[in-house]
Structures are given as C-alpha cells and as structure tokens.
Design an enzyme around this catalytic site. Structure first.
Site, mmCIF file in Angstrom:
data_model
loop_
_atom_site.group_PDB
_atom_site.id
_atom_site.type_symbol
_atom_site.label_atom_id
_atom_site.label_comp_id
_atom_site.label_asym_id
_atom_site.label_seq_id
_atom_site.Cartn_x
_atom_site.Cartn_y
_atom_site.Cartn_z
ATOM 1 N N ARG A 1 0.818 -1.210 0.000
ATOM 2 C CA ARG A 1 0.000 0.000 0.000
ATOM 3 C C ARG A 1 0.854 1.263 0.000
ATOM 4 N NH1 ARG A 1 -2.778 -4.173 1.837
ATOM 5 N NH2 ARG A 1 -5.071 -4.168 1.937
ATOM 6 N N ARG B 1 3.153 -19.667 3.077
ATOM 7 C CA ARG B 1 2.692 -19.843 4.469
ATOM 8 C C ARG B 1 2.619 -21.324 4.855
ATOM 9 N NH1 ARG B 1 2.736 -14.793 5.839
ATOM 10 N NH2 ARG B 1 1.691 -13.300 4.480
ATOM 11 N N ASP C 1 -4.353 -15.318 7.526
ATOM 12 C CA ASP C 1 -3.076 -15.803 6.994
ATOM 13 C C ASP C 1 -2.301 -16.642 8.012
ATOM 14 O OD1 ASP C 1 -3.643 -14.529 4.594
ATOM 15 O OD2 ASP C 1 -2.596 -12.686 5.162
ATOM 16 N N SER D 1 -13.157 -9.069 2.000
ATOM 17 C CA SER D 1 -11.803 -9.037 1.439
ATOM 18 C C SER D 1 -11.244 -7.625 1.454
ATOM 19 C CB SER D 1 -11.833 -9.560 -0.001
ATOM 20 O OG SER D 1 -10.678 -9.127 -0.691
ATOM 21 N N ARG E 1 -5.550 -23.851 1.097
ATOM 22 C CA ARG E 1 -4.856 -24.010 2.388
ATOM 23 C C ARG E 1 -5.562 -24.972 3.325
ATOM 24 N NH1 ARG E 1 -2.588 -17.807 3.200
ATOM 25 N NH2 ARG E 1 -0.843 -18.096 1.747
#
Ligand code: S3P
Length: 429
Positions: free
Chosen positions: A25, A389, A316, A164, A347
C-alpha cells in the site's frame, strides 16, 4: 530442505521483515499521491517487488536513498504500460492494481503466475464494471489475465461479501476518482491499512456500523498528499516464531510488530490457548499500532475454536495455528474459513494433508477443519504447493516433530520472507 527435530527451544530478540500489506500500500498510495513519499523499512520480497515493478511500468519513479524508498507521486496520471503487467504470485498486487488501472483511460493487461491465474477475480472486476470501468478476462473476466480500460467512474455502494481487504482497497482507490461517494460494507471487518494510510495521505475516510456490517466510504475527487510511511514488522511473519517458541520452549521478543486489531487475531488466539504473550512498548507508528511482542513457553496449550467473525483477523495465520492446535490438549475447530481454499494454495487441503502425514488427527470440512490434539508429531515429507505460508508453518511443525521432515519447495518463502531460514537459525538454541 531437510529438518531434524525436535528443536531444543529458542531465545533472543528478532525484528522480522516488514508487513507485506503495508508495504504494498505504501508504494501504491505513494505513486497515487501528489509530491514525494518516503517509505522507511519497506519489505523487499517477491510479492512487494511485483507491485514496485508494476508501478514503475506505469511511469512512477522510485529510488533508493540509503535504506529508504522515495516514490515520486503521479497524482493519478500514469503512462500506458508497454507490456503486460505481471503480479506474479501476489493477489494483493493484482486486485488493488485493478482499482488503480480503472481510474486510467489507457489500455492495460494484468496477469500472474500459475497459482494467481487460478484465483477468483470476479469479486473485484464485477464492482469495478459497475463503477463504469471496462474489464474483460478469461472466464467472463473472473480469471487473469484481465484487460482494463478505465475512464469516467461513478461511485458505488458495494457489499463485500467475503470481507476481502483487497477488494475493499481496490474500490476505495477507484472511488477517489469517481463521481459521488463510494461505500464498501463488509460483514466482518477486514484489515484496515488502506483506510489508515489514506488518512495519513490526507484523505477523509468515513466509517460506520450498519445493520449489514461495517461500512467505509470515500468521496470522489480527493487528492493524496505525499508523506512518510514507516512499515512495521509483519505479524504474519512473527507468528511462526511465536508458534515455535510455544512448542519448543524458551522466550522471544519480536520487535516493532504491527498489532492492528484487524491483524492481531493470532496473538489473541494463542493467549486464549493459555500462552504467555505480552505487548510491550505499545506505540503508534504511521497511524498503525505497533508493539514489541514478548512470548514465553508456558506448557502445553489448550484446544480452542475459531469462529467465522474471527477469521479475517487471523486468516493468513491459520496454517500455523493449525500446527499449534494439532499439538494442543483436546479438540480445536476452525469454521467459516472457506476463503482459505482460494489463497496461494487450497490451504484447508494443504493443512489437512500435511498434518495427517505427520500423524495428527484432523477432519476436513468445506469451510474449515477439526483437530484432535496429539502429544507428538512425526517428521514427514511436506508438500507446500509452492505456498509460502504452508512452507513456513510446516517448517515449525518439522522443527518440533520427532525425526526427519523434508520441505519440498522451501524457496517459495521468498514471496513474503526471503530470510526466513537464516532468521530461524539465529534464535534456535
Ligand atoms: C491482504 C488481504 C487478505 C490476505 C492477504 C493480504 C491485503 O486477503 O489474506 O494475504 O493485503 O489486503 P483478502 O483481501 O482476499 O481477504
């Protein structure tokens, strides 16, 4: 990569690399602003470099000055890129950039690697089309590559069903160049770095609770003024060290960690499991709460549940949380986390399969899993699906398991944490 467990504990202080979401960002908003932005402690990683390269392809000048990045803002006036823009593995880059590109009259195409080209894009192309931008792509514009021709936009009132932050950020940015007001309402609050950083760049962002959820709004026509942004350490990267400490013993201080309440769900959850975790020297840095996170081994953790409302705050961290759950006392459950199937890998599948191969008792559901804690995990072959991850979470599992663990693609950690294995070596006793 081969790991020989179990590790004898950890000790020390470490400053993990800077936050990925904030680093993306900072470059994007810096480029959108009028004037220069100085970014301190910017994360250098696969994902953030994808964003930087794209902003440069759009004509933005970015230079290094010592440790800092200096971005010369374009005040929303970019150049048509000479080639396809490649977001590589980064969903944040692709989705937020679609918002940026929708404000530009020129033609551009954004694509990504094999994993990103499978991920859903309709959640961002659909509302941007409603704002008046022209977007098209594979499968009706729901998969990359996506071509964008922006132009005159009008504000929308969008319900962000998946909560989101990437979608919200894309729409708020496009909304700054739209006619009228743009509002995004989400059922559960997602990370709010874009809102905080927009304020730091001088833009007004309004927030309200409504019966449908949490709403943020911007007015069209706002200008960003270049500023200075310091990127704090990434709580998602820190979570692997916290988990290793809680499973192997010892104590650690993780310095200068972002503890924004929309991001610190993992630290709060492990406390609920009985862990000793403390925020020391809590302060505000560039509009974000930051602390040194102290963690100490405090015996076996207790099983715990994660509810759908809690998911955005630790989305996450669920792979590494699952490793903690697999070794906790009693049953743990994660619900309402169907979004995990659309990350860099599926995941839920990757966590269930790898935990089972290590001897854990796990049941898989469409939107989560249930784990029955065991005393010990045993080493095995870990399939990362090239997901950073998964690689880092199962490195922690492998380090506390009995026997040998092999990580099939350790290099994928470069996406968010290129020095992960070196940093682990610094704190393992
Ligand atoms: C991110 C938002 C989250 C998160 C991702 C980074 C961001 O995804 O999982 O790693 O920087 O905005 P969604 O926005 O898809 O929930």
């Amino acid at each position: 990569m081969r790991l020989e467990g179990p590790a004898r504990g950890v000790l020390g202080r470490i400053r993990v690399p800077s936050d990925k979401s904030v680093s993306h960002r900072a470059v994007i908003l810096g480029a959108l602003a009028r004037g220069k932005t100085r970014i301190r402690k910017w994360l250098v990683s696969g994902d953030t470099l994808a964003t930087l390269d794209i902003m440069r392809s759009l004509g933005t000048k970015v230079e290094r000055e010592g440790e800092d990045l200096i971005v010369e803002g374009r005040d929303f006036e970019f150049d048509e890129p000479g080639n396809v823009l490649d977001a590589k593995n980064s969903g944040t880059t692709a989705r937020i950039l679609m918002g940026v590109l929708s404000t530009q009259r020129f033609f551009s195409v954004i694509t990504g690697d094999g994993s990103l080209r499978k991920r859903p894009m309709g959640r961002v192309t659909e509302p941007l089309r409603r704002m008046g931008a022209k977007l098209d792509g594979r499968e009706g514009g729901t998969r990359l590559p996506v071509a964008v021709r922006g132009g005159r936009l009008r504000g929308v009132d969008h319900f962000n069903e998946k909560s989101s932050a990437q979608v919200k950020s894309a729409l708020l940015i496009a909304g700054l160049r739209a006619e009228g007001r743009t509002s995004v309402t989400e059922p559960f609050r997602s990370r709010d770095h874009t809102e905080r950083m927009l304020r730091a760049f001088g833009v007004e962002v309004e927030e309200a609770r409504t019966e449908k959820g949490f709403r943020v709004s911007v007015e069209g026509g706002g200008t960003l003024r270049g500023t200075e942004v310091l990127c704090p350490a990434d709580p998602s990267s820190a979570s692997f060290f916290v988990a290793l400490c809680l499973l192997s013993g010892g104590e650690l201080t993780l310095e200068e960690v972002l503890v924004n309440p929309t991001r610190d769900g993992f630290f709060r959850k492990v406390k609920e499991m009985g862990a000793e975790v403390r925020y020391e020297n809590l302060r505000e840095v560039s509009g974000e709460p930051v602390a040194d996170v102290y963690v100490r081994y405090s015996g076996r953790l207790r099983g715990v549940g994660v509810t759908p409302e809690e998911v955005p705050g630790l989305i996450d961290e669920i792979p590494v949380l699952a490793v903690l759950m697999a070794l906790a006392e009693g049953t743990s459950e994660v619900k309402g986390a169907g979004e995990l199937r659309f990350k860099e890998s599926d995941r839920i599948r990757a966590v269930v399969e790898n935990l089972r191969s290590m001897g854990a008792k796990v049941e898989e559901f469409e939107d989560g899993f249930v784990v029955e804690g065991v005393e010990k995990l045993r080493g095995s072959l870990i399939r990362t699906y090239s997901d950073h991850r998964i690689a880092m979470a199962f490195t922690v599992a492998g380090l506390v398991a009995e026997g040998e663990t092999v990580i099939d693609d350790p290099d994928c950690v470069r996406v968010s944490y290129p020095g992960f294995f070196e940093d682990l070596r610094k704190v393992i006793l």
